[in-house]
Write a protein that holds these residues in place. Structure first.
Motif, PDB file in Angstrom:
ATOM      1  N   GLU A  37       0.827  -1.204   0.000  1.00  0.00           N
ATOM      2  CA  GLU A  37       0.000   0.000   0.000  1.00  0.00           C
ATOM      3  C   GLU A  37       0.866   1.261   0.000  1.00  0.00           C
ATOM      4  N   ALA A  38       1.909   1.205   0.832  1.00  0.00           N
ATOM      5  CA  ALA A  38       2.816   2.390   0.884  1.00  0.00           C
ATOM      6  C   ALA A  38       3.383   2.644  -0.500  1.00  0.00           C
ATOM      7  N   ALA A  39       3.749   1.585  -1.183  1.00  0.00           N
ATOM      8  CA  ALA A  39       4.330   1.748  -2.513  1.00  0.00           C
ATOM      9  C   ALA A  39       3.336   2.385  -3.449  1.00  0.00           C
ATOM     10  N   GLU A  40       2.120   1.936  -3.420  1.00  0.00           N
ATOM     11  CA  GLU A  40       1.143   2.474  -4.348  1.00  0.00           C
ATOM     12  C   GLU A  40       0.844   3.925  -4.039  1.00  0.00           C
ATOM     13  N   SER A  41       0.750   4.250  -2.751  1.00  0.00           N
ATOM     14  CA  SER A  41       0.511   5.676  -2.451  1.00  0.00           C
ATOM     15  C   SER A  41       1.736   6.497  -2.831  1.00  0.00           C
ATOM     16  N   GLY A  42       2.909   5.865  -2.752  1.00  0.00           N
ATOM     17  CA  GLY A  42       4.155   6.549  -3.181  1.00  0.00           C
ATOM     18  C   GLY A  42       4.087   6.931  -4.643  1.00  0.00           C
ATOM     19  N   ILE A  43       3.503   6.040  -5.461  1.00  0.00           N
ATOM     20  CA  ILE A  43       3.407   6.328  -6.900  1.00  0.00           C
ATOM     21  C   ILE A  43       2.555   7.569  -7.099  1.00  0.00           C
ATOM     22  N   ILE A  44       1.441   7.600  -6.408  1.00  0.00           N
ATOM     23  CA  ILE A  44       0.526   8.746  -6.545  1.00  0.00           C
ATOM     24  C   ILE A  44       1.247  10.006  -6.106  1.00  0.00           C
ATOM     25  N   LYS A  45       1.959   9.873  -4.988  1.00  0.00           N
ATOM     26  CA  LYS A  45       2.665  11.030  -4.430  1.00  0.00           C
ATOM     27  C   LYS A  45       3.623  11.593  -5.471  1.00  0.00           C
ATOM     28  N   VAL A  46       4.385  10.704  -6.057  1.00  0.00           N
ATOM     29  CA  VAL A  46       5.393  11.138  -7.051  1.00  0.00           C
ATOM     30  C   VAL A  46       4.704  11.833  -8.214  1.00  0.00           C
ATOM     31  N   LYS A  47       3.637  11.254  -8.713  1.00  0.00           N
ATOM     32  CA  LYS A  47       2.944  11.860  -9.854  1.00  0.00           C
ATOM     33  C   LYS A  47       2.440  13.240  -9.475  1.00  0.00           C
ATOM     34  N   THR A  48       1.921  13.346  -8.273  1.00  0.00           N
ATOM     35  CA  THR A  48       1.381  14.634  -7.822  1.00  0.00           C
ATOM     36  C   THR A  48       2.498  15.669  -7.806  1.00  0.00           C
ATOM     37  N   ILE A  49       3.626  15.325  -7.207  1.00  0.00           N
ATOM     38  CA  ILE A  49       4.740  16.297  -7.131  1.00  0.00           C
ATOM     39  C   ILE A  49       5.146  16.715  -8.535  1.00  0.00           C
TER      40      ILE A  49
END
Length: 1719
Positions: A37-49
Motif C-alpha cells: 500500500e505504501a508503494a502504491e501511495s508513493g506512486i501517486i505522491k510522485v505523480k502529484t509532485i
C-alpha cells in the motif's frame, strides 16, 4: 550536475521511481500488504509532485522523507530480494541529491538495523558511500553513526566484506576532511578573528569550528583515542578496532590534509597533544628492545617490537617530520633521535631497514635538512641532529661490513628479484662468492671479505621504500642481503646531491643579486637610490645569515660523509656505484671550496686522490693528517717504500694498468685498477670544473695527477698535451685494451683542465703556477744524478697553462720563464729538452699572439718575450742550442718582417755556429739563413748584405753536411738574383753608406779598406759574391764544385750586365781565368785511384769513380761556363783591349782539354769550341726582348753528364731561355768589329782545330788495354765544328788546308769503336744507316763543295781533290780502312755481350757500307754537276770513278753487302751516260785514252763475274739480277757500239768478244736439276746474241772492219753449235738406256733454240749483208740436226722440231754451181 537536472534526466528519474515503486508493490503483494500500500501511495505522491511543481527535484527533496518511506519499509521486511530492490532505489535518489537531512537520518538508521542483522553488507557499504559522497546533508551524530557502521562491517567474519569496509572507511575519512577543506575554501574571504584554543583536552572546545570542521575534528580525535586503546568520544557504538588500521588512517589524514592542521589551531593542538605522545609511547618497545634479550619491562601492550605497528609508526613519523616540522620542532628532535637509534647494530634487521628507509625519505628533502641544521645544530644547547643523522648513516654502513647480516643468504634470490634493474638472479650462494674471489654477477660492495650486493632500490632523488609499504605483512619480512646497505648508500648520495644543489642554487642567486644590487648602487640615475642601498645592505645581512647556515651544514656533515664515502669507495666493485660515490665526493669538495672551507675541501680532495693511486702508494702529501698544515709544510713525493698490492685484498678489482711508481729508487711495479682510473677522471673533472675554488689544494691535485700520468706512461707532446708513450726504463708499462682506449680521453681531459685555467682569476692562476713550479722543482731534484726518465708533467703543464693565458701573459711570464730557464740547464737531457721545448713554444706563441695593443706598438712586451731566447745562448748544451735555433727559425717564419733592428743579432746567432758543433746545429742554423735569404733580404739594411754573402759562403765550406753546402750555393744564387732585381736601390744605399764611411775615414785620417777597392761598392758586392763562388768551385767535394760552378756562370751570365764595363776586366782575368787555371791544375794532377763508395753506402757511377773523373766534370763545367760568357758577352769583352790575348788563352784551354785523355772533357771542350765560334750568334742584351725574370733562371750550362762513349746523341743544346729568345727574335746581324782582327781570331781558331784534329785522330804506335782512342761523339763534334769555322775562313782556304782537312776526315772515319759502345752508336748490321760521325764528314765535304760551286774559278781546282776524298770513302764498302796497327773485328762478329761489360774492350770497325754507298751517291751527284769542268776532265776523274767502281763490280756476289754492287752498277750507268759523251768530245785530246781499257775490264769483270751467287738466291732474285746484266748490255748497244768510229779499235774488239762470250754461255754447275733451264741467263744470252746480230748484219756497215767483226762472230757461233750437237749425239749413243745428265740435255736444247733464232735473224737481214760462207755453215748443220732425231728426250725433240722447220726455206730446186759460186 547538469547531467542529473536536465529535463530528460528528471523525466527518466520520475519514470524509474515509479517503476521501482511498482516493482516493490508487486513483490510485497502477498506477504507484506502494508508495504504494497505504501508503494502504491508513493506512486501517486510522485505523480502529484511532478504535476504540481516546476522545480521537480527541489520538491522531491522537500518531500523526500515521504518518498523514501516505502523503500525503508521494504528494507524492513528483511527479504533479500525486496531489500536489494529498495537499496538500489534509495541509491538512485541519493545520486540525484533529492534526499533531505531527515530522510538521510532515517536511511542511516535503517542501514544500521540491516547491519545488525548482517544483511546485504556490501550493498550497505555501497549505500553509505553514495550517501556521504554525493552530498553533505549527513552531519554530526548521523555521520558518526554511518562511520561506525562501516568500522563494524570491517570486523565481520567475511574477508570480502572486511576489505570492502576498510576501503570504505578510508574513503569516508577522506570525504570528511575534503568537506572541511571545501568549507574553508568557501569561507576564505571572510577574515575571522582566531579564537585562542585553551590547552586542554576537553572535546567541547570545538564550539568555534564550522560544522564540517567540527566533524573532522571529532573524527580525528577519536582515531587518536582508538589507536591509544581508549574509548572514542564521538564514534559511539564501536565494538572493536586494530591499531594498525588506526595508524594507517592517521597517516593518510596527516599526509593528505596537512593544510588543515597548519591552518587550524584546534587541529595543531591535536597534533602536539595527541598524536606525538601517542607515537612516542608506541615506539617504546622498539627503543628498549635489544636483539637477544627476550624479556622487557615495558608496560606497552606488545612486548617485542611488532613489525606492522613499528612500520606504520615510522610512516606517521615521516609524515609528521615532512609536513609539520615547523609546528613540532621539539617532537621532531625526539623522532629524529629515535630514528638514529633504530639504526644501531643491536636492533632487529627489519627495524634497521625500515629506519633507513625513513631516513632516506628525509635525505631527499634538502630544505628540511636545512631546517634541522638551523633548528638544532646551530642552537647552543641542542642535539646536533643533522650531524648525528649523517654520522649514524656512516656507522650503520660500517656496521654492515663488520657484522655479517643474520638474514639467510638464500634470500639473495629475492634480492635478485627485487632488483628491478637487474635481470640476473644471483645463484643461491652468491653471498659467499666475494671471499672465494670468483666473479660476482651483481654489483656489490666488498670489504675485508664481506660481500654485500647493491640492489637497485630507487630512482635518484626519490625515496621509494619497500618495507615501509608492506602494509599487509604481519610477520617481520626477511630483508635481502644488501638491501639496507643499498638504501643507506642512496641516502648518502641523495643527501649530498640535495645539499649541494640547494646551497649552490642559493649561492648563485646571491651572486646574481649582488651583481644587480652593486650595479644598481653604482648606476647614478636611480630615483630611489637610498632604497636600493637599503635593500643592498639587507641583502648583505641575509647573505651573512645564509652563509652561516651553509657553512654549518657542511661542517656538520662532512666528516661523517667522508668517512662513509671513503669506506664505500674502497669497497665498491661496481663502476656505476663508484661513479656515484666519486661524484658525491667531488660535489662536496667543490662546495667546500666555494664556501672557503679549506679543511673539508682538502679532505675530500685527498680522498679522491688516494682513490686514484694504488693502495699504500707512498705519496707523502696525501698522508699528512690534515691538509691544513700544507701551507707551511714542505712536502715531498719521494716516498721510500711502495707496498705491492696483495691480490687477495683487491681481488674483485680489474687491474687495467701496471706501471712504474714515480720515485727516486726503482721499486718494482704498481698496479692501477679500473677504479683508480675512474677516480682519476673524477679528479680531472674536479680540477677542470672547479679550479677556481681549489686554491692551495692544486698541489694535492697536481701531485696526484703527476703520479698517475707517470704510472700510465703518458708523455708530453707538442703544446704540453700528454699522449700515451712507452716507459723508458725498467719493466715497461702494461696497459689493457680497456685503459688504452681510455687514455686519449684522459689526456684530452688533462689538456682541457689546463685550458680552463684561462677562466681562473689572477689569484687562482698564481696558485696553479706556484703548484706547478714546486712540483717541477721536486721532479728536477729527483732527476739529478741519474739518467732515469724524469717526470715532465709539471713542465708540460706549465707550458699548457702559459699558452692558454697568453692574453695576460705579463703577470705570469717572469715566474714561468725563470723556472723554465732553470729546467733548461738541468743535466738530465730529457728534462732540459722539455724545458727548452716549453720555453721556445711560449716565446713563439707570445710573439704570434694577437696582443692588445699589438706588439709593434708595445716594444716593452716584445723585449720581455724575446729576452729568454737571448738568455738561452748562455747554455752550453747543444740540444738546447738546437731548440734555440729552431725557435729562431720559427720566429723568422712568423715574425720575420717585424724584427726591425734585431737583424744583426739573429744573423749572429746563425753565424756563431762552428764547423765542429755537429750536423744538426749547423743544419738548423742554415735553415734560418735560408729563410732570411728567401724572405727577408728586402727588410734588412743593405750593409748587412755582405754579411749574408759571407755567412752563406761559410756554410758552403762547412764539410759536415754536403746538402747544406749545396743549398748554400743556391742561396748565393738567390742573393745574386736579389741584387739584380733591387740593383738600383741597393746601389743608392751603398753609395750613400760609402760616402759616409769615406768621410769618417778622412776625418780620422785613415785609408778606407775593402776588397776589390777601386771598383764601385755595388760592383764590389758582386765581386765578393763571385769570389766566394770561385772558392767553392775548387772545393774538394765534386758536388759542391759542380753546383758552385753552375751558379757562378749562371750568375755572371744572367746579371753581369749590371757591372761597370771596367769591372769586366777583373771578372775575366781575376775570376774566370784564375779559376780555369786552378781547375786544369787539379784535373791533371787528380788521383786515378778508384773510389769505392761516396761515403755511407752511396754507390758511385763508374763514370765518376775516381777523383780524376770527378775533377773532369768540374773542368767540363768550368770550361763550358767561360766559353759561354765569351760567346754571349763578346760585344762587352772585345772593346776591352786585350781581347785577342784572352782569346788565345781560352783557345789554349780548349785545346788542352780537347786533347786530355778523357772522353768527357775532350767532348765538352769541343762543345765549348762550338760555343765560342758562335754557332749561335750573340745578341746585345739591350736588344733582347723584354722577357720576364725567367731569363735569370740558371739552366745547367752543360749537356747532362756525358758518360764516356755511351750515348749516341750527346748534343742536346740546353741554352738558357734568354739565349734562345735572343737567337730567334733578333733580326739584327751580328755586330761587325774590326774585320782584320776578326779574321785573325778565326784563323787562330782554325789552327787550334787542326791541332786538335790531327793530334786526336793520329793512330797510336802501340796498343794495349789502356790505349786512349777518341770516342765517336768526340769525333763527330770535332767534324761538326768545321762547317761553321769554314764560313769564317773560306776566303783564305787553299789546297794545303784542304789536304789537312782531308787527312783529318779520313783519319776520323777510320777510328774504330769499342765493342761495349757499339750497340749505342751502331745501327744493327742489317740497317743501312750512317753514324753521326759519317754524316758529319759528308756534311763537311758538302759544305766545301757548295762553297767551291759558288766560289771563284781558282777554287774549282779543288774539285778533283774532293772526288778523290769521296772515292776513297767509296772503297770502304769492300775494304774498311785500317787504324794504325789495331786489329779490328767486323761488327757482325764482335762479341758484344752484356755479361762481359767490364772485360777489356774489343775494337770494332764500323759498318762502312752505308757510308761508302752514300759517298758514292754524292760522287754521282757531284759528277753530274761537274763532268765538264776543266779540272775534272784534266784530272781524269771519270777514269778514277770507273776504277773505284770496278772493285765492287768485280766482287759482285762477294761484296759485304749486296746493295753495294747494285748501287755500283746503277752509278756506273749514270756516270757513263754523262761521261761518255764528254769522253767522245775529248777523244782527240787523248785525255781519256787510259779510260777505255779500264772500262772494258770493268764490263768484263762484272758480266762474267768469278763470284758464285749464294745458294739461297731465289729464282725471282736471279731474274732481277739478270735484268741488271741486260741493262749493261743495252748500254753497250746504245752508248758505245753506235759510236765505234770515235772509240779505240781494241776496245770495240774487246766488247765484241764479250758479247760473243755472252751469247752462248754455259750454265753454272751449282743449280739443282729443276732450275737449270731458268738459271741459264737466257735473256742475257739472247740480248748478247741479238746485239751481236744487230751489229753483225747492220745495214750501215761503213768499214770492212765492222763487217769482219760480225762475220767472225757468226762463224764462231755456228762452229760452237756444230760441236755441241756432235758431242750430244755421241753421248746419246753411248749411254744406251741411261738418260744423259740434265746439264747436257739443257745445253743441247739451248743450242737448238739458238740455231732457230740465228736462222730467223739471218732471214730478217738484207740478203746482201749475209756472207755466202755463213749460209753454207748454216746448211751444213742440217744433217747433224737430222741425226738427233733418234734421241730419247721429248724436250730435245720439241726443240729439234723448232730448229728444223726454218730449213724449209732452203729447199729449192738446185741451180747451176757457177751461180752458187758467184753468190
Amino acid at each position: 550536475m547538469s547531467g542529473t537536472n536536465s529535463p530528460e534526466a528528471v523525466k527518466k528519474l520520475l519514470e524509474n521511481m515509479q517503476s521501482d515503486l511498482r516493482a516493490l508493490s508487486l513483490e510485497c503483494k502477498k506477504k507484506f500488504p502494508p508495504v504494497k500500500e505504501a508503494a502504491e501511495s508513493g506512486i501517486i505522491k510522485v505523480k502529484t509532485i511532478a504535476a504540481r511543481n516546476t522545480e521537480i527535484l527541489a520538491a522531491l527533496k522537500e518531500n523526500s522523507s515521504e518518498v523514501v518511506q516505502p523503500f525503508l519499509m521494504g528494507c524492513g521486511t528483511k527479504e533479500p530480494k525486496i531489500t536489494q530492490l529498495c537499496l538500489a532505489a534509495i541509491q538512485r535518489l541519493m545520486s540525484h541529491e533529492v534526499v533531505s537531512e531527515t530522510a538521510a537520518g532515517n536511511i542511516i538508521n535503517m542501514l544500521w538495523q540491516l547491519m545488525e542483522n548482517s544483511l546485504e553488507e556490501l550493498k550497505l557499504l555501497q549505500t553509505v558511500l553514495v550517501l556521504l559522497t554525493t552530498n553533505t546533508v549527513v552531519h554530526d551524530e548521523a555521520l558518526s553513526k554511518a562511520i561506525v557502521l562501516c568500522f563494524r562491517l570491517h570486523f565481520t567474519k567475511d574477508n570480502i566484506t572486511n576489505n570492502t569496509a576498510a576501503a570504505t572507511v578510508r574513503q569516508v575519512v577522506t570525504v570528511v576532511f575534503e568537506r572541511m577543506v571545501a568549507e574553508d575554501e568557501r569561507h576564505r574571504d571572510i577574515i575571522e578573528q582566531p579564537v585562542l584554543v585553551q590547552a586542554n583536552s576537553n572535546r567541547r572546545s570545538v564550539s568555534t569550528l564550522k560544522p564540517c570542521a567540527k566533524d573532522a575534528y571529532m573524527l580525528f580525535q577519536d582515531l587518536c583515542q582508538l589507536v591509544n586503546a581508549d574509548a572514542p568520544y564521538w564514534l559511539v557504538g564501536m565494538t572493536e578496532m586494530t591499531r594498525t588500521f588506526g595508524l594507517e588512517l592517521l597517516e593518510s589524514v596527516l599526509n593528505d590534509f596537512p593544510q588543515v592542521f597548519l591552518q587550524h589551531q584546534e587541529f595543531s593542538f591535536l597534533l602536539k597533544e595527541r598524536v606525538c605522545p601517542l607515537v612516542i609511547k608506541l615506539f617504546s618497545p622498539n627503543i628498549k628492545f635489544r636483539q637477544g634479550s627476550s624479556s622487557s619491562s615495558s608496560p606497552a601492550p606488545v612486548e617485542k617490537p611488532y613489525f606492522p605497528i613499528c612500520m606504520r609508526l615510522l610512516r606517521v613519523v615521516s609524515v609528521l617530520i615532512k609536513q609539520f616540522y615547523s609546528l613540532l620542532v621539539t617532537e621532531c628532535e625526539i623522532f629524529l633521535s629515535l630514528l638514529v637509534k633504530f639504526l644501531d647494530a643491536d636492533k632487529p634487521q627489519w627495524l634497521r631497514a625500515v629506519a633507513v628507509e625513513s631516513i632516506h625519505r628525509l635525505c631527499v628533502q634538502p630544505q628540511l635538512l636545512r631546517s634541522f641544521c638551523q633548528s638544532y645544530d646551530m642552537k647552543q644547547h641542542s642535539t646536533k641532529v643533522f650531524r648525528d643523522i649523517v654520522n649514524a648513516l656512516g656507522s650503520f654502513i660500517q656496521s654492515l661490513f663488520l657484522v655479517p647480516p643474520t638474514g639467510n643468504p638464500a634470500t639473495t634470490n629475492q634480492a635478485g628479484n627485487n632488483n628491478s634493474g637487474g635481470t640476473v638472479s644471483a645463484p643461491a650462494n652468491s653471498g659467499m662468492l666475494g671471499i672465494g674471489g670468483g666473479v660476482t654477477l651483481l654489483p656489490a660492495f666488498e670489504y675485508r671479505g664481506t660481500w654485500i650486493p647493491i640492489l637497485t632500490i630507487t630512482v635518484q632523488g626519490s625515496a621509494k621504500a619497500t618495507y615501509l609499504e608492506m602494509l599487509d605483512k604481519v610477520e617481520p619480512p626477511t630483508i635481502p642481503e644488501g638491501y639496507a646497505m643499498s638504501v643507506a648508500f642512496h641516502c648518502l648520495l641523495d643527501l649530498v646531491r640535495g645539499i649541494t644543489s640547494m646551497i649552490e642554487g642559493e649561492l648563485g642567486e646571491v651572486e646574481i643579486e649582488c651583481q644587480t644590487t652593486t650595479e644598481a648602487a653604482t648606476s647614478p640615475k636611480q630615483p630611489s637610490e637610498e632604497q636600493e642601498l637599503q635593500s643592498a645592505s639587507d641583502q648583505m645581512d641575509k647573505e651573512i645569515v645564509n652563509r652561516a647556515v651553509w657553512e654549518e651544514m657542511v661542517n656538520a656533515c662532512w666528516c661523517g660523509l667522508l668517512a662513509a664515502l671513503s669506506l664505500l669507495l674502497d669497497a665498491s666493485t661496481d663502476e656505476a656505484a663508484t661513479e656515484n660515490i666519486l661524484k658525491a665526493e667531488l660535489t662536496m669538495a667543490a662546495l667546500c671550496g666555494r664556501l672557503g672551507l679549506v679543511t673539508s675541501r682538502d679532505a675530500f680532495i685527498t680522498a679522491i686522490c688516494k682513490g686514484s693511486l694504488p693502495p699504500h702508494y707512498a705519496l707523502t702529501i696525501l698522508n699528512t693528517t690534515t691538509a691544513a698544515t700544507l701551507s707551511n709544510k714542505s712536502y715531498s713525493i719521494q716516498g721510500q717504500s711502495v707496498m705491492m698490492i696483495s691480490p687477495s685484498s683487491e681481488s674483485h678489482q680489474q687491474v687495467v694498468a701496471v706501471g712504474q711508481p714515480l720515485a727516486v729508487q726503482p721499486q718494482g711495479t704498481v698496479m692501477l685498477t679500473s677504479k683508480n682510473i675512474q677516480c682519476m677522471r673524477t679528479l680531472l673533472n674536479l680540477a677542470h670544473c672547479h679550479g677556481a675554488v681549489l686554491g692551495t689544494s692544486w698541489q694535492l691535485v697536481l701531485a696526484t695527477l703527476q703520479h698517475l700520468v707517470w704510472i700510465l706512461g703518458l708523455k708530453p707532446s707538442s703544446g704540453g698535451a700528454l699522449k700515451p708513450g712507452r716507459a723508458v726504463e725498467g719493466p715497461s708499462t702494461v696497459l689493457t685494451t680497456a685503459v688504452m682506449t681510455d687514455l686519449p680521453v684522459i689526456s684530452n681531459i688533462l689538456s682541457r683542465l689546463f685550458e680552463s685555467s684561462q677562466y681562473l682569476d689572477d689569484v687562482s692562476l698564481h696558485h696553479l703556477i706556484n703548484a706547478l713550479c714546486s712540483l717541477s722543482l721536486e721532479a728536477m731534484d729527483m732527476a739529478y744524478g741519474n739518467n732515469k726518465e724524469p717526470s715532465l708533467f709539471a713542465v708540460a703543464k706549465l707550458l699548457e697553462t702559459g699558452l692558454v693565458n697568453m692574453h695576460r701573459i705579463e703577470i705570469l711570464w717572469r715566474p714561468l720563464t725563470g723556472h723554465l730557464l732553470e729546467v733548461c740547464q738541468h743535466p738530465n737531457s730529457r728534462m732540459r729538452e722539455w724545458g727548452a721545448e716549453a720555453l721556445t713554444s711560449l716565446i713563439k706563441a707570445g710573439l704570434t699572439f694577437n696582443h692588445d695593443p699589438p706588439l709593434s706598438q708595445n716594444q716593452r712586451l716584445q723585449l720581455l718575450l724575446l729576452n729568454p731566447l737571448k738568455e738561452m745562448s748562455s747554455i752550453n748544451h747543444p740540444d738546447i742550442r738546437l731548440k734555440q735555433l729552431e725557435c729562431v727559425l720559427q720566429i723568422l717564419q712568423s715574425q720575420g718582417d717585424s724584427l726591425g733592428p734585431g737583424w744583426p743579432l739573429v744573423l749572429g746567432v746563425m753565424g756563431a755556429i762552428r764547423n765542429d758543433q755537429g750536423e744538426s746545429l749547423i743544419r738548423t742554423a742554415f735553415q734560418c739563413l735560408q729563410l732570411v735569404v728567401t724572405d727577408f733580404l728586402p727588410t734588412m739594411p743593405c750593409t748587412c748584405l755582405q754579411i749574408v754573402v759571407d755567412v752563406a759562403g761559410s756554410f758552403g765550406l762547412h764539410n759536415q753536411e754536403l746538402n747544406i753546402s749545396l743549398t748554400s750555393i743556391g742561396l748565393l744564387w738567390n742573393i745574386s738574383d736579389y741584387f739584380f732585381q733591387r740593383g738600383e736601390t741597393i746601389e743608392k744605399e751603398l753609395n750613400k753608406e760609402e760616402a759616409a764611411q769615406q768621410k769618417q775615414a778622412e776625418e780620422k785620417g785613415v785609408i778606407l779598406h775593402r776588397p776589390f777597392h777601386p771598383a764601385p761598392p755595388f760592383d764590389c758586392l758582386w765581386l765578393c759574391l763571385y769570389a766566394k763562388l770561385g772558392e767553392l768551385c775548387v772545393d774538394p767535394r765534386p758536388a759542391v764544385r759542380k753546383s758552385a760552378g753552375q751558379t757562378l756562370f749562371s750568375t755572371i751570365g744572367a746579371h753581369g750586365t749590371l757591372l761597370q764595363h771596367s769591372t769586366w776586366h777583373t771578372v775575366i782575368w781575376k775570376v774566370l781565368f784564375h779559376l780555369l787555371d786552378r781547375v786544369r791544375q787539379s784535373s791533371t794532377t787528380a788521383d786515378k785511384e778508384k773510389i769505392e763508395s761516396g761515403g755511407g753506402n752511396i754507390l758511385i757511377h763508374h763514370s765518376r769513380d775516381t777523383a780524376e773523373k770527378q775533377w773532369a766534370e768540374t773542368w767540363v763545367l768550368t770550361l763550358a761556363g767561360v766559353a759561354r760568357i765569351f760567346n754571349t758577352r763578346r760585344y762587352l769583352l772585345q772593346p776591352l783591349g786585350d781581347f785577342s790575348r784572352a782569346w788565345d788563352v781560352l783557345l789554349d784551354h780548349i785545346q788542352s782539354a780537347a786533347l786530355s785523355k778523357n772522353n768527357e772533357v775532350s767532348l765538352a771542350a769541343l762543345k765549348s769550341f762550338q760555343e765560342i765560334l758562335q754557332i749561335v750568334s750573340p745578341v746585345r742584351d739591350s736588344d733582347k726582348p723584354e722577357t720576364p725574370p725567367a731569363v735569370n733562371v740558371p739552366v745547367p750550362v752543360l749537356l747532362g753528364s756525358i758518360s764516356g762513349p755511351g750515348l749516341s746523341r750527346p748534343f742536346v743544346r740546353t741554352d738558357s731561355i734568354g739565349e734562345r729568345l735572343g737567337r730567334y727574335s733578333s733580326c739584327e746581324p751580328p755586330i761587325v768589329t774590326d774585320e782584320l782582327e776578326d779574321l785573325n781570331l778565326w784563323w787562330a781558331a782554325w789552327n787550334t782545330w787542326y791541332r786538335i784534329g790531327s793530334e786526336s785522330t793520329k793512330p797510336p804506335i802501340t796498343f794495349d788495354k789502356l790505349t786512349f782512342i777518341p770516342s765517336q761523339p768526340f769525333l763527330t763534334a770535332l767534324i761538326q765544328i768545321f762547317p761553321a769555322l769554314y764560313q769564317h775562313i773560306k776566303t783564305g782556304f787553299n789546297m794545303d788546308d784542304l789536304e789537312k782537312l782531308g787527312v783529318i776526315l779520313h783519319s776520323a772515319v777510320s777510328v774504330p769503336i769499342s765493342s761495349d759502345a757499339s750497340p749505342f752508336i751502331l745501327p744493327s748490321y742489317t740497317e743501312a744507316v750512317l753514324t753521326s760521325l759519317q754524316e758529319a764528314v759528308l756534311t763537311a765535304l758538302d759544305v766545301l763543295q757548295k762553297a767551291i760551286c759558288v766560289g771563284p774559278e781558282n777554287m774549282q781546282i779543288m774539285y778533283p781533290a774532293i772526288f778523290d776524298q769521296l772515292l776513297a770513302f767509296v772503297e770502304f764498302s769492300c775494304k774498311p780502312p785500317q787504324y794504325g796497327q789495331l786489329e779490328t773485328k767486323h761488327i757482325a762478329n764482335a762479341k758484344y755481350n752484356q755479361i762481359q761489360l767490364f772485360a777489356p774492350a774489343e775494337w770494332v770497325a764500323l759498318n762502312y757500307v752505308p757510308f761508302a754507298e752514300r759517298s758514292l751517291e754524292v760522287v754521282v751527284d757531284l759528277y753530274q754537276k761537274t763532268a765538264c769542268h776543266k779540272a775534272v776532265v784534266n784530272e781524269k776523274v771519270l777514269q778514277n770513278i770507273i776504277k773505284t767502281l770496278r772493285v765492287p763490280l768485280s766482287l759482285k756476289y762477294s761484296c759485304p753487302s749486296e746493295s753495294t754492287w747494285k748501287l755500283a752498277v746503277s752509278s756506273l750507268l749514270k756516270v757513263l751516260s754523262i761521261g761518255l759523251p764528254v769522253a767522245r768530245q775529248h777523244a782527240s785530246s787523248g785525255k781519256f785514252d787510259s779510260m777505255w781499257p779500264e772500262l772494258a775490264n770493268t764490263f768484263e769483270d762484272f758480266l762474267f763475274t768469278k763470284s758464285v751467287p749464294p745458294d739461297n738466291l731465289s729464282i725471282q732474285e736471279f731474274q732481277r739480277n739478270e735484268s741488271i746484266d741486260v741493262e749493261v748490255v743495252q748500254l753497250i748497244s746504245t752508248e758505245i757500239l753506235p759510236y765505234a768510229n770515235f772509240i779505240p779499235k781494241e776496245f770495240v774488239g774487246q766488247i765484241m768478244t764479250m758479247l760473243n762470250k755472252g751469247s752462248i754461255h754455259s750454265q753454272s754447275s751449282s743449280f739443282t736439276e729443276a732450275e737449270i733451264d731458268i738459271r741459264l741467263r737466257e735473256e742475257f744470252s739472247k740480248m748478247c746474241f741479238e746485239t751481236l746480230l744487230q751489229f753483225s748484219f747492220s745495214n750501215k756497215v761503213t768499214t770492212p772492219q765492222e763487217g769482219y767483226i760480225s762475220r767472225m762472230a757468226l762463224s764462231v757461233l755456228l762452229k760452237r753449235s756444230q760441236d755441241v750437237l756432235h758431242r750430244y749425239i755421241e753421248d746419246e749413243r753411248l749411254s744406251g738406256k741411261c738418260p744423259l745428265p740434265r746439264q747436257q740435255v739443257t745445253e743441247i736444247i739451248f743450242v737448238l733454240k739458238a740455231v732457230s733464232t740465228l736462222i730467223d735473224s739471218l732471214k730478217k737481214t738484207q740478203p746482201e749483208n749475209v756472207d755466202g760462207n755463213t749460209w753454207a755453215q748454216v746448211i751444213a748443220l742440217y744433217p747433224t740436226l737430222v741425226e738427233c732425231i733418234t734421241c730419247s728426250s721429248s724436250e730435245v725433240c720439241s726443240a729439234l722440231k723448232e730448229a728444223l722447220v726454218p730449213f724449209k726455206d732452203f729447199m729449192q730446186p738446185p741451180a747451176s754451181k757457177v751461180q752458187n759460186g758467184e753468190s
